[in-house]
Design a protein around this motif. Structure first.
Motif, PDB file in Angstrom:
ATOM      1  N   MET A   1      34.026  33.835  38.312  1.00 24.00           N
ATOM      2  CA  MET A   1      35.017  33.952  37.243  1.00 24.00           C
ATOM      3  C   MET A   1      35.500  32.586  36.770  1.00 24.00           C
ATOM      4  O   MET A   1      35.575  32.330  35.560  1.00 24.00           O
ATOM      5  N   CYS A   2      35.858  31.715  37.705  1.00 23.65           N
ATOM      6  CA  CYS A   2      36.431  30.416  37.319  1.00 23.65           C
ATOM      7  C   CYS A   2      35.350  29.393  36.963  1.00 23.65           C
ATOM      8  O   CYS A   2      35.428  28.754  35.911  1.00 23.65           O
ATOM      9  N   HIS A   3      34.345  29.252  37.839  1.00 20.70           N
ATOM     10  CA  HIS A   3      33.352  28.202  37.622  1.00 20.70           C
ATOM     11  C   HIS A   3      32.321  28.577  36.562  1.00 20.70           C
ATOM     12  O   HIS A   3      31.982  27.756  35.707  1.00 20.70           O
ATOM     13  N   LEU A   4      31.821  29.809  36.605  1.00 20.74           N
ATOM     14  CA  LEU A   4      30.799  30.206  35.633  1.00 20.74           C
ATOM     15  C   LEU A   4      31.389  30.646  34.299  1.00 20.74           C
ATOM     16  O   LEU A   4      30.757  30.482  33.256  1.00 20.74           O
ATOM     17  N   LYS A   5      32.605  31.231  34.309  1.00 18.21           N
ATOM     18  CA  LYS A   5      33.186  31.741  33.057  1.00 18.21           C
ATOM     19  C   LYS A   5      34.364  30.918  32.555  1.00 18.21           C
ATOM     20  O   LYS A   5      34.737  31.015  31.385  1.00 18.21           O
ATOM     21  N   GLY A   6      35.005  30.149  33.420  1.00 14.77           N
ATOM     22  CA  GLY A   6      36.130  29.327  32.981  1.00 14.77           C
ATOM     23  C   GLY A   6      37.416  30.086  32.769  1.00 14.77           C
ATOM     24  O   GLY A   6      38.225  29.728  31.911  1.00 14.77           O
ATOM     25  N   MET A   7      37.641  31.160  33.554  1.00 14.99           N
ATOM     26  CA  MET A   7      38.850  31.968  33.412  1.00 14.99           C
ATOM     27  C   MET A   7      39.468  32.232  34.780  1.00 14.99           C
ATOM     28  O   MET A   7      38.802  32.122  35.814  1.00 14.99           O
TER      29      MET A   7
ATOM     30  N   ASN B   1      40.895  34.227  26.602  1.00 11.40           N
ATOM     31  CA  ASN B   1      40.809  32.840  27.047  1.00 11.40           C
ATOM     32  C   ASN B   1      42.170  32.153  27.035  1.00 11.40           C
ATOM     33  O   ASN B   1      42.564  31.513  28.019  1.00 11.40           O
ATOM     34  N   LEU B   2      42.911  32.300  25.951  1.00 11.19           N
ATOM     35  CA  LEU B   2      44.219  31.670  25.859  1.00 11.19           C
ATOM     36  C   LEU B   2      45.234  32.308  26.797  1.00 11.19           C
ATOM     37  O   LEU B   2      46.082  31.623  27.387  1.00 11.19           O
ATOM     38  N   GLN B   3      45.146  33.623  26.954  1.00  9.22           N
ATOM     39  CA  GLN B   3      46.062  34.297  27.874  1.00  9.22           C
ATOM     40  C   GLN B   3      45.817  33.863  29.313  1.00  9.22           C
ATOM     41  O   GLN B   3      46.752  33.637  30.081  1.00  9.22           O
ATOM     42  N   SER B   4      44.535  33.709  29.676  1.00  5.65           N
ATOM     43  CA  SER B   4      44.192  33.232  31.016  1.00  5.65           C
ATOM     44  C   SER B   4      44.775  31.842  31.262  1.00  5.65           C
ATOM     45  O   SER B   4      45.367  31.579  32.313  1.00  5.65           O
ATOM     46  N   MET B   5      44.613  30.946  30.294  1.00  9.00           N
ATOM     47  CA  MET B   5      45.146  29.588  30.439  1.00  9.00           C
ATOM     48  C   MET B   5      46.670  29.592  30.525  1.00  9.00           C
ATOM     49  O   MET B   5      47.268  28.870  31.330  1.00  9.00           O
ATOM     50  N   GLN B   6      47.296  30.411  29.702  1.00  7.79           N
ATOM     51  CA  GLN B   6      48.752  30.487  29.708  1.00  7.79           C
ATOM     52  C   GLN B   6      49.280  30.965  31.055  1.00  7.79           C
ATOM     53  O   GLN B   6      50.219  30.382  31.610  1.00  7.79           O
ATOM     54  N   VAL B   7      48.669  32.014  31.597  1.00  9.30           N
ATOM     55  CA  VAL B   7      49.118  32.562  32.873  1.00  9.30           C
ATOM     56  C   VAL B   7      48.894  31.559  34.009  1.00  9.30           C
ATOM     57  O   VAL B   7      49.758  31.373  34.871  1.00  9.30           O
ATOM     58  N   MET B   8      47.751  30.888  34.013  1.00 12.35           N
ATOM     59  CA  MET B   8      47.492  29.875  35.043  1.00 12.35           C
ATOM     60  C   MET B   8      48.553  28.795  35.041  1.00 12.35           C
ATOM     61  O   MET B   8      49.040  28.377  36.102  1.00 12.35           O
TER      62      MET B   8
END
Length: 480
Positions: free
Chosen positions: A239-245, A317-324
């Protein structure tokens, strides 16, 4: 995450300085209901029997008073647990627990947790009582025979070893993803960054990203390895390394969807307002309040040029970044950074930094319709409602549908064409869905539940037809 449990002073469980026994209190109020107590023998630490007083007993009416975030109880196998203090540390997020507060959570608990022995360690200190002997095991509105039949089906599938994963199956899928990534880079190295080459490598990376979405979905449900820590690491990698989320963002969102699919306001996947109005309730609500942020009567049309292309690159993508960032998921941030570092190292020499960023978003843009169709075709056309407190089987059946099986459909959807079986048994490896589908269908027929199975193109079209129907409901109430 580790947890240690110690029994002291005649069998009381101690956790963070708090004793949970027959006099356990919250906000200074006793939990006991005044029922008689007898001495029984209870197992402690799985090693020896320790005499202690019986648990307090509660009626469903008493349990159903504890449904708030600051005071939430739930029932598992007739035992009553106060999960209020544990909710913030729950790996699936606090909202998942609150969604079942005041209810029987036996089947959802079994469905969502792969390793029951580990989870039991977390449950023991939260135990405050049990259902009174005269109380049914589920709420009175539920069909006990249907619940019993489903639980027997689950035990049958466990006996058939349907929850054991074939590591070779998932290794082949991971290999497919890595080969596609490598092939895209080799083509770029050999032919350069012309327009034709860019289109080819974008398509290869799109397939890789889509298949990564399905593989991370498997690892997110802990259905591959027997050891949860390996599933956790594999989930981070895919999820994180291959997809960036973010994995934590996905867990907290996706598990809410699983436990209460298509239920307002508990399922975040149907919370798409004010851009779209879905189901039968939300459009009427907006219409009666004369709310018109957008021309909703055309939502079935702008679905094609808003939802399909922007779901992945913008919304998710933006929601994932915001939550992180806001929740300070540092591990996820570090893992996701490796995704961008890998892309800049691999493609930066050919496209530069700005060009590489455009390549990433081009791939997500192409992937987006694929993922949007696969994730929405089994839910948007199905029933959406407020909480009706249904049993686990009925909850999943009315909110999901299957897509006809074929080699292409299995591959294209990551086996999420078997959405019914996946929702009933989230920790089951996807290569076993087709084996259990006939048994699920038979059980549904026995209890008069509709088991929906449709062609894939029909399912695609049903998304738009459902949006158009919801738009009509909004218009009827808005213009009346």
């Amino acid at each position: 995450m580790k947890f240690e449990e110690k029994f002291e002073n005649g069998g009381r469980a101690r956790r963070s300085g708090l004793y949970l026994d027959d006099t356990h209190q919250t906000n200074g109020k006793p939990r006991a209901n005044g029922k008689s107590e007898v001495y029984i023998t209870q197992e402690a630490n799985g090693k020896s029997d320790v005499p202690r007083k019986s648990l307090n007993t509660y009626t469903w009416q008493e349990i159903q008073r504890h449904t708030q975030e600051a005071d939430q109880w739930l029932v598992i196998n007739r035992k009553v647990y106060d999960v209020t203090g544990w909710a913030d540390r729950h790996p699936g997020g606090r909202r998942v627990l609150n969604h079942y507060a005041g209810e029987d959570a036996t089947d959802v608990f079994r469905a969502m947790h792969l390793d029951q022995s580990i989870v039991q360690l977390y449950l023991k200190p939260l135990l405050i009582g049990e259902l009174a002997p005269e109380e049914p095991s589920q709420e009175r509105n539920k069909n006990p025979q249907l619940v019993k039949d489903f639980q027997e089906l689950r035990m049958t599938l466990e006996t058939m070893n349907m929850f054991s994963a074939n590591l070779g199956f998932f290794f082949l899928h991971l290999t497919q993803i890595l080969i596609l990534e490598l092939l895209a880079w080799l083509i770029l190295c050999h032919f350069g960054n012309g327009w034709t080459v860019t289109i080819v490598i974008s398509l290869l990376l799109t397939v890789s990203q889509a298949q990564s979405s399905f593989l991370q979905h498997d690892t997110g449900h802990l259905s591959i390895f027997k050891k949860s820590k390996w599933n956790h690491l594999m989930h981070k990698f895919v999820m994180c390394h291959l997809k960036g989320m973010s994995t934590n963002w996905w867990n907290h969102r996706h598990f809410q969807h699983h436990v209460k699919p298509n239920i307002y306001p508990k399922d975040p996947d149907i919370d798409v307002g004010p851009l779209f109005l879905v189901g039968d309730t939300q459009p009427v609500k907006y219409g009666k309040k004369k709310i018109k942020y957008i021309d909703y009567e055309k939502q079935h049309l702008y679905f094609y040029w808003v939802a399909l292309p922007l779901l992945m690159p913008v919304y998710f993508n933006l929601q994932s970044m915001q939550v992180m960032y806001l929740r300070k998921y540092w591990a996820d941030i570090a893992w996701v950074s490796t995704f961008y570092i890998r892309y800049f190292i691999s493609f930066g020499p050919f496209y530069g930094i700005f060009g590489t960023v455009l390549l990433i978003y081009l791939v997500k843009l192409i992937e987006s319709p694929w993922i949007a169709y696969v994730t929405q075709m089994s839910h948007i056309p199905m029933k959406m409602s407020k909480e009706e407190n249904r049993d686990w089987l009925s909850t999943q059946i009315v909110a999901t549908c299957n897509i006809e099986q074929s080699f292409f459909n299995d591959w294209f959807t990551g086996h999420l064409n078997f959405q019914i079986e996946h929702h009933l048994f989230p920790t089951m490896p996807r290569h076993n869905y087709h084996k259990v589908a006939p048994l699920v269908k038979s059980l549904c027929a026995k209890h008069g539940l509709q088991y929906v199975n449709k062609p894939i193109l029909t399912a695609f079209g049903d998304i738009v037809r459902a949006l158009k129907k919801s738009a009509s409901l909004w218009m009827d109430t808005y213009y009346e």
